[in-house]
Design an enzyme around this catalytic site. Structure first.
Site, PDB file in Angstrom:
ATOM      1  N   ILE A  11     -18.553 -79.275 -22.766  1.00 36.96           N
ATOM      2  CA  ILE A  11     -18.435 -78.744 -21.412  1.00 36.96           C
ATOM      3  C   ILE A  11     -19.291 -77.496 -21.243  1.00 36.96           C
ATOM      4  O   ILE A  11     -19.805 -77.220 -20.150  1.00 36.96           O
ATOM      5  CB  ILE A  11     -16.951 -78.459 -21.057  1.00 36.96           C
ATOM      6  CG1 ILE A  11     -16.781 -78.263 -19.546  1.00 36.96           C
ATOM      7  CG2 ILE A  11     -16.409 -77.271 -21.831  1.00 36.96           C
ATOM      8  CD1 ILE A  11     -17.020 -79.508 -18.727  1.00 36.96           C
ATOM      9  N   ALA A  12     -19.493 -76.735 -22.330  1.00 34.01           N
ATOM     10  CA  ALA A  12     -20.382 -75.574 -22.273  1.00 34.01           C
ATOM     11  C   ALA A  12     -21.818 -76.026 -22.009  1.00 34.01           C
ATOM     12  O   ALA A  12     -22.561 -75.388 -21.248  1.00 34.01           O
ATOM     13  CB  ALA A  12     -20.298 -74.788 -23.573  1.00 34.01           C
ATOM     14  N   SER A  33     -19.932 -67.545 -29.817  1.00 33.82           N
ATOM     15  CA  SER A  33     -19.188 -68.556 -30.559  1.00 33.82           C
ATOM     16  C   SER A  33     -18.412 -67.861 -31.667  1.00 33.82           C
ATOM     17  O   SER A  33     -18.535 -66.650 -31.882  1.00 33.82           O
ATOM     18  CB  SER A  33     -20.146 -69.599 -31.144  1.00 33.82           C
ATOM     19  OG  SER A  33     -19.435 -70.594 -31.847  1.00 33.82           O
ATOM     20  N   ARG A  34     -17.604 -68.641 -32.384  1.00 36.17           N
ATOM     21  CA  ARG A  34     -16.861 -68.082 -33.516  1.00 36.17           C
ATOM     22  C   ARG A  34     -17.749 -67.890 -34.729  1.00 36.17           C
ATOM     23  O   ARG A  34     -17.363 -67.219 -35.693  1.00 36.17           O
ATOM     24  CB  ARG A  34     -15.679 -68.984 -33.857  1.00 36.17           C
ATOM     25  CG  ARG A  34     -14.584 -68.987 -32.805  1.00 36.17           C
ATOM     26  CD  ARG A  34     -13.495 -69.982 -33.126  1.00 36.17           C
ATOM     27  NE  ARG A  34     -13.995 -71.361 -33.127  1.00 36.17           N
ATOM     28  CZ  ARG A  34     -13.266 -72.422 -33.418  1.00 36.17           C
ATOM     29  NH1 ARG A  34     -12.004 -72.280 -33.760  1.00 36.17           N
ATOM     30  NH2 ARG A  34     -13.799 -73.635 -33.373  1.00 36.17           N
ATOM     31  N   TYR A  55     -16.872 -63.904 -30.048  1.00 32.57           N
ATOM     32  CA  TYR A  55     -16.601 -63.804 -28.616  1.00 32.57           C
ATOM     33  C   TYR A  55     -16.547 -62.343 -28.187  1.00 32.57           C
ATOM     34  O   TYR A  55     -16.993 -61.990 -27.090  1.00 32.57           O
ATOM     35  CB  TYR A  55     -15.285 -64.507 -28.274  1.00 32.57           C
ATOM     36  CG  TYR A  55     -15.327 -66.009 -28.496  1.00 32.57           C
ATOM     37  CD1 TYR A  55     -16.385 -66.765 -28.017  1.00 32.57           C
ATOM     38  CD2 TYR A  55     -14.308 -66.663 -29.183  1.00 32.57           C
ATOM     39  CE1 TYR A  55     -16.434 -68.141 -28.206  1.00 32.57           C
ATOM     40  CE2 TYR A  55     -14.343 -68.034 -29.373  1.00 32.57           C
ATOM     41  CZ  TYR A  55     -15.406 -68.773 -28.886  1.00 32.57           C
ATOM     42  OH  TYR A  55     -15.449 -70.124 -29.081  1.00 32.57           O
ATOM     43  N   HIS A  69      -7.666 -70.285 -24.086  1.00 35.93           N
ATOM     44  CA  HIS A  69      -8.009 -69.701 -22.790  1.00 35.93           C
ATOM     45  C   HIS A  69      -7.334 -68.361 -22.521  1.00 35.93           C
ATOM     46  O   HIS A  69      -7.960 -67.439 -21.986  1.00 35.93           O
ATOM     47  CB  HIS A  69      -7.642 -70.674 -21.665  1.00 35.93           C
ATOM     48  CG  HIS A  69      -8.528 -71.878 -21.619  1.00 35.93           C
ATOM     49  ND1 HIS A  69      -8.344 -72.912 -20.718  1.00 35.93           N
ATOM     50  CD2 HIS A  69      -9.608 -72.227 -22.365  1.00 35.93           C
ATOM     51  CE1 HIS A  69      -9.270 -73.830 -20.910  1.00 35.93           C
ATOM     52  NE2 HIS A  69     -10.046 -73.445 -21.906  1.00 35.93           N
ATOM     53  N   LYS A  90     -10.096 -75.602 -17.219  1.00 33.44           N
ATOM     54  CA  LYS A  90      -8.744 -76.114 -17.138  1.00 33.44           C
ATOM     55  C   LYS A  90      -8.429 -76.902 -18.403  1.00 33.44           C
ATOM     56  O   LYS A  90      -9.385 -77.342 -19.079  1.00 33.44           O
ATOM     57  CB  LYS A  90      -8.604 -76.981 -15.884  1.00 33.44           C
ATOM     58  CG  LYS A  90      -9.374 -78.295 -15.999  1.00 33.44           C
ATOM     59  CD  LYS A  90      -9.807 -78.842 -14.716  1.00 33.44           C
ATOM     60  CE  LYS A  90     -11.270 -78.715 -14.526  1.00 33.44           C
ATOM     61  NZ  LYS A  90     -12.135 -78.953 -15.660  1.00 33.44           N
ATOM     62  N   ASP A 119      -5.018 -82.001 -20.800  1.00 38.98           N
ATOM     63  CA  ASP A 119      -6.448 -82.266 -20.863  1.00 38.98           C
ATOM     64  C   ASP A 119      -6.911 -83.234 -19.785  1.00 38.98           C
ATOM     65  O   ASP A 119      -7.965 -83.048 -19.184  1.00 38.98           O
ATOM     66  CB  ASP A 119      -6.808 -82.822 -22.238  1.00 38.98           C
ATOM     67  CG  ASP A 119      -8.258 -82.575 -22.591  1.00 38.98           C
ATOM     68  OD1 ASP A 119      -9.090 -83.429 -22.242  1.00 38.98           O
ATOM     69  OD2 ASP A 119      -8.575 -81.534 -23.189  1.00 38.98           O
TER      70      ASP A 119
END
Length: 327
Positions: free
Chosen positions: A17-18, A38-39, A60, A81, A99, A179
């Protein structure tokens, strides 16, 4: 003259989705993707390289601290989130959060309270409500094209058999509802408003998340909504709206369609073609609101997001899905 000041975006997370949002933002002349976080540094570097993004942050926190970023797009699984949004807001960034907005209502309330106290814009990324087809569809319904609405029925199903998938894992707030089910619920709420009652049923996996869930919604008008989601073998992307004077079938996938067909009672079907630009519609709306100094959207206001979280909390209560962090 409209304000077209460039809004600078930071992308938090590097999943599918990014990628979609980064590509969508590139279609908007007043948007610029300036950073990704990112992590891990490797993941951020790879994403930045693939999408030609100037700066890649290996955490982040570093992304949120980047003063060249105006707004952060939180693109992680919904289990992250709450913490990510609050951290970005406290660092002075506006936020568009994917979402499901949060795991539950309590988390959503804290996120919204933080946006208010920090004076930053925050919106749930319900892209369906910005789709040209959805906007026109509701306009045609309000004009009486299919009479009084009696039923909104939608199903979102995908086959997910990997037990390690995030849709199957309680620790990642898995299950079909948060989801996938959010979209059938969104269609009913877009057309009919907030429901009066909800009755839910589900089949749970051995790990305790919903493999399939259905919610029956009732509305003050007497109309019904049926929202079904499944990650257990059924592939289905259908949406339909039944009225006293006809019906509408929404092009698949119903949550971001390129059109819909009106079937008037006793008349010839009419297909309405309205191609969409995907995630770009909601992003453009966010930038407009930020430039005008607003903290929330009028399409997806905070009260609507909270109502959605309360609805999903009640569905989960009825079907018995409780996540580890809630115990």
């Amino acid at each position: 003259m409209a304000d077209t000041t460039t809004i600078r975006w930071g992308i938090a997370a590097t999943g599918g989705i990014a990628t979609q949002m980064t590509r969508a933002l590139r279609t908007l002349p007043d948007a610029e993707v300036v950073a990704v976080g990112s992590r891990s540094q490797d993941s951020a570097d790879a994403f930045a390289g693939d999408h030609v993004i100037p700066r890649a942050h290996g955490s982040y926190a570093d992304l949120y601290a980047d003063d060249d970023v105006d707004i952060v797009y939180v693109a992680s699984p919904h289990s992250g989130h709450h913490a990510m949004t609050i951290a970005a807001l406290r660092a002075g960034r506006h936020v568009l959060c994917e979402k499901a907005f949060a795991v539950n209502t309590a988390q959503a309330q804290e996120m919204i309270a933080t946006a208010r106290s920090e004076g930053r814009f925050l919106m749930e990324a319900m892209w369906s409500w910005f789709m040209p087809a959805w906007v026109e569809m509701r306009s045609r319904i309000e004009s009486g094209d299919i009479g009084e609405i009696r039923l909104v029925d939608a199903t979102f199903g995908i086959p997910v058999f990997d037990e390690n998938s995030r849709l199957r894992r309680p620790d990642l707030t898995g299950g079909a509802l948060l989801d996938l089910g959010i979209y059938p619920l969104a269609l009913a709420r877009w057309i009919l408003g907030e429901p009066s009652t909800v009755t839910a049923a589900a089949d749970l996996t051995d790990q305790g998340v919903d493999a399939i869930s259905t919610a029956l919604l009732t509305f003050e008008s007497g109309a019904l909504g049926v929202a079904t989601s499944t990650c257990d073998g059924l592939s289905n992307h259908e949406g339909r709206i039944l009225g006293t004077g006809g019906s509408i079938t929404v092009d698949a996938p119903f949550w971001h369609p390129d059109g819909f067909t009106i079937h008037p009672a006793g008349g010839e079907p009419e297909h309405v073609d309205l191609p969409n630009r995907g995630l770009a519609h909601e992003a453009a709306h966010c930038m407009e609101r930020i430039r005008e100094g607003h903290l929330e959207s009028y399409v997806m206001p905070w009260a609507t997001t909270l109502a959605n979280m309360e609805l999903m909390d009640e569905i989960r209560r009825q079907i018995g899905v409780v996540y580890p962090e809630e115990r």
